[in-house]
Enzyme design. Structure first.
Site, PDB file in Angstrom:
ATOM      1  CE1 TYR A 128      15.528  -5.412  17.991  1.00  0.00           C
ATOM      2  CE2 TYR A 128      15.604  -7.123  16.731  1.00  0.00           C
ATOM      3  CZ  TYR A 128      15.001  -5.799  17.033  1.00  0.00           C
ATOM      4  OH  TYR A 128      14.250  -5.202  16.130  1.00  0.00           O
ATOM      5  CE  LYS A 132      10.797  -5.109  18.393  1.00  0.00           C
ATOM      6  NZ  LYS A 132      10.740  -3.809  18.661  1.00  0.00           N
TER       7      LYS A 132
HETATM    8  N1  LIG Z   1      15.534  -1.892  11.177  1.00  0.00           N
HETATM    9  C1  LIG Z   1      14.944  -3.191  11.087  1.00  0.00           C
HETATM   10  O1  LIG Z   1      15.758  -3.695   9.989  1.00  0.00           O
HETATM   11  C2  LIG Z   1      13.814  -3.780  11.726  1.00  0.00           C
HETATM   12  C3  LIG Z   1      13.644  -5.003  11.290  1.00  0.00           C
HETATM   13  C4  LIG Z   1      12.340  -5.749  12.246  1.00  0.00           C
HETATM   14  C5  LIG Z   1      11.793  -4.827  13.221  1.00  0.00           C
HETATM   15  N2  LIG Z   1      12.351  -3.703  13.283  1.00  0.00           N
HETATM   16  C6  LIG Z   1      11.398  -2.838  14.182  1.00  0.00           C
HETATM   17  O2  LIG Z   1      10.782  -1.829  13.660  1.00  0.00           O
HETATM   18  C7  LIG Z   1      10.882  -0.596  14.600  1.00  0.00           C
HETATM   19  C8  LIG Z   1      11.348   0.478  14.099  1.00  0.00           C
HETATM   20  O3  LIG Z   1      12.536   0.261  13.499  1.00  0.00           O
HETATM   21  P1  LIG Z   1      13.537   1.519  13.144  1.00  0.00           P
HETATM   22  O4  LIG Z   1      14.612   0.535  12.431  1.00  0.00           O
HETATM   23  O5  LIG Z   1      12.851   2.473  12.472  1.00  0.00           O
HETATM   24  O6  LIG Z   1      14.292   1.855  14.626  1.00  0.00           O
HETATM   25  P2  LIG Z   1      15.188   3.125  14.917  1.00  0.00           P
HETATM   26  O7  LIG Z   1      15.537   3.960  13.638  1.00  0.00           O
HETATM   27  O8  LIG Z   1      16.305   2.284  15.671  1.00  0.00           O
HETATM   28  O9  LIG Z   1      14.397   4.278  15.900  1.00  0.00           O
HETATM   29  C9  LIG Z   1      14.280   3.978  17.111  1.00  0.00           C
HETATM   30  C10 LIG Z   1      13.846   5.098  17.891  1.00  0.00           C
HETATM   31  O10 LIG Z   1      13.730   4.855  19.175  1.00  0.00           O
HETATM   32  C11 LIG Z   1      14.081   5.682  20.154  1.00  0.00           C
HETATM   33  N3  LIG Z   1      14.297   5.314  21.524  1.00  0.00           N
HETATM   34  C12 LIG Z   1      15.155   4.431  22.006  1.00  0.00           C
HETATM   35  N4  LIG Z   1      14.899   3.999  23.377  1.00  0.00           N
HETATM   36  C13 LIG Z   1      13.912   5.045  23.431  1.00  0.00           C
HETATM   37  C14 LIG Z   1      13.049   5.157  24.761  1.00  0.00           C
HETATM   38  N5  LIG Z   1      13.335   4.579  25.819  1.00  0.00           N
HETATM   39  N6  LIG Z   1      11.973   6.026  24.758  1.00  0.00           N
HETATM   40  C15 LIG Z   1      11.534   6.700  23.391  1.00  0.00           C
HETATM   41  N7  LIG Z   1      12.568   6.555  22.585  1.00  0.00           N
HETATM   42  C16 LIG Z   1      13.640   5.499  22.421  1.00  0.00           C
HETATM   43  C17 LIG Z   1      15.612   5.806  19.520  1.00  0.00           C
HETATM   44  O11 LIG Z   1      16.495   6.744  19.881  1.00  0.00           O
HETATM   45  P3  LIG Z   1      18.117   6.727  20.095  1.00  0.00           P
HETATM   46  O12 LIG Z   1      18.468   6.686  18.764  1.00  0.00           O
HETATM   47  O13 LIG Z   1      18.354   7.767  20.868  1.00  0.00           O
HETATM   48  O14 LIG Z   1      18.241   5.219  20.943  1.00  0.00           O
HETATM   49  C18 LIG Z   1      15.303   5.867  18.004  1.00  0.00           C
HETATM   50  O15 LIG Z   1      15.089   7.256  17.688  1.00  0.00           O
HETATM   51  C19 LIG Z   1      11.309  -1.224  15.840  1.00  0.00           C
HETATM   52  O16 LIG Z   1      10.247  -1.789  16.708  1.00  0.00           O
HETATM   53  C20 LIG Z   1      12.285  -2.292  15.151  1.00  0.00           C
HETATM   54  O17 LIG Z   1      12.327  -3.512  16.380  1.00  0.00           O
HETATM   55  C21 LIG Z   1      13.305  -2.878  12.430  1.00  0.00           C
END
Ligand SMILES: NC(=O)c1ccc[n+]([C@@H]2O[C@H](COP(=O)([O-])OP(=O)(O)OC[C@H]3O[C@@H](n4cnc5c(N)ncnc54)[C@H](OP(=O)(O)O)[C@@H]3O)[C@@H](O)[C@H]2O)c1
Length: 289
Positions: A128, A132
């Site tokens: 992952y 990223k």
């Molecule tokens: N969650 C954490 O603790 C955390 C920590 C550090 C950084 N981040 C970063 O913060 C950001 C937001 O995280 P989050 O937790 O809000 O993410 P999330 O809830 O997993 O949402 C990601 C969204 O992206 C969609 N997606 C996946 N593939 C796609 C594509 N090819 N085209 C368009 N949309 C697509 C997903 O749809 P599907 O559900 O259908 O796949 C989902 O709706 C991300 O960049 C993540 O890496 C998160």
């Protein structure tokens, strides 16, 4: 650019963070265009170019966030976390749009003992993090006007997250073990959404920003706060990461410094414990209902 004058596009718009960015924009009277994989797949250049035609600012919330699954499916994670951001960034560069992209603490090695600065060399330990990190590199190479905002330990009402899991499992089992040898900065999606808007408002220059709560804590101590908020009593005991081997390595020390924000006079997000106290009723509402 004025937040209310810009035309916003939120890609990956059905995710946890996106929900609070959309809410923050709506609270200011801005109705963003919101797309997710089915209407705009960020790996598809034609869909991206068409979808961004009427935008001024693009926020890329799309990501492959299943950290353990990424170990076995690195190609799929790479497509969304690296190829897609490259496609988006090149489109933004060509069309003159401002891009806000989200990245992660997992781009670092996790073996430091003081907070990572924005320019620490990347050394991801798992799939992952590698994907990223590759996404960040693609964006930098595009020369888009991009803010790369790294976050960590995200929680919010709009998705599955650590506090919801702790409250649910704590209720079901009445006892929990949580690792006390991994240090993080639990961060509320609402606070990160607010920071993103403040960065735009401040016309922050392209570059890397750390969007995490201030302070630091172990997952064990955070879990204790969560069960207290959930009214579950003293049910959490500490364990070591060694006791719970997972497919993907987790960083032992994942604390991000906020030097760039401070230098620009933009207040970092407040202390994680104070922010959790405010967030808890909203984030745990559906678990405790
Ligand atoms: N969650 C954490 O603790 C955390 C920590 C550090 C950084 N981040 C970063 O913060 C950001 C937001 O995280 P989050 O937790 O809000 O993410 P999330 O809830 O997993 O949402 C990601 C969204 O992206 C969609 N997606 C996946 N593939 C796609 C594509 N090819 N085209 C368009 N949309 C697509 C997903 O749809 P599907 O559900 O259908 O796949 C989902 O709706 C991300 O960049 C993540 O890496 C998160």
């Amino acid at each position: 650019m004025e937040i209310t004058e810009a035309r916003w596009h939120i890609a990956g718009g059905y995710g946890m963070l996106a929900m609070d960015i959309i809410a923050a924009l709506r609270a200011r009277g801005v109705e963003p265009v919101v797309t997710d994989r089915d209407d705009l797949d960020i790996t598809n250049p034609a869909q991206v170019a068409r979808g961004f035609a009427d935008a001024d600012i693009v926020v890329n919330c799309a990501a492959y966030t299943a950290v353990d699954a990424a170990e076995e499916h690195e190609d799929a994670a790479f497509a969304v976390n690296a190829t897609g951001p490259g496609v988006i960034a090149r489109a933004c560069a060509e069309m003159g749009l401002r891009l806000i992209h989200l990245s992660t603490d997992y781009v670092f090695s996790g073996d430091a003992s003081s907070p990572y600065s924005e320019d620490t060399p990347l050394a991801p330990q798992g799939a992952y993090g590698r994907t990223k990190a590759a996404g960040e590199e693609q964006i930098r190479a595009s020369e888009a006007d991009a803010l790369i905002v790294r976050t960590a330990g995200l929680y919010g009402r709009g998705g599955p997250c650590f506090p919801k899991t702790i409250a649910r499992v704590g209720r079901e089992r009445g006892a929990l073990q949580v690792v006390d040898d991994q240090i993080t900065q639990p961060t509320w999606t609402r606070d990160l959404a607010d920071l993103i808007l403040r960065l735009v408002e401040a016309e922050a220059p392209a570059g890397i920003y750390h969007g995490t709560s201030s302070g630091q804590t172990s997952w064990f101590d955070f879990a204790k706060e969560v069960v207290a908020s959930a009214g579950l009593g003293d049910i959490v005991s500490p364990c070591s990461a060694e006791d719970y081997p997972l497919p993907a390595p987790r960083p032992a020390y994942s604390v991000l410094g906020h030097e760039t924000l401070t230098r620009l006079g933009i207040a970092p997000i407040g202390d994680w414990r104070e922010r959790w106290a405010l967030a808890a009723p909203e984030v745990l509402a559906d678990v405790l209902a």
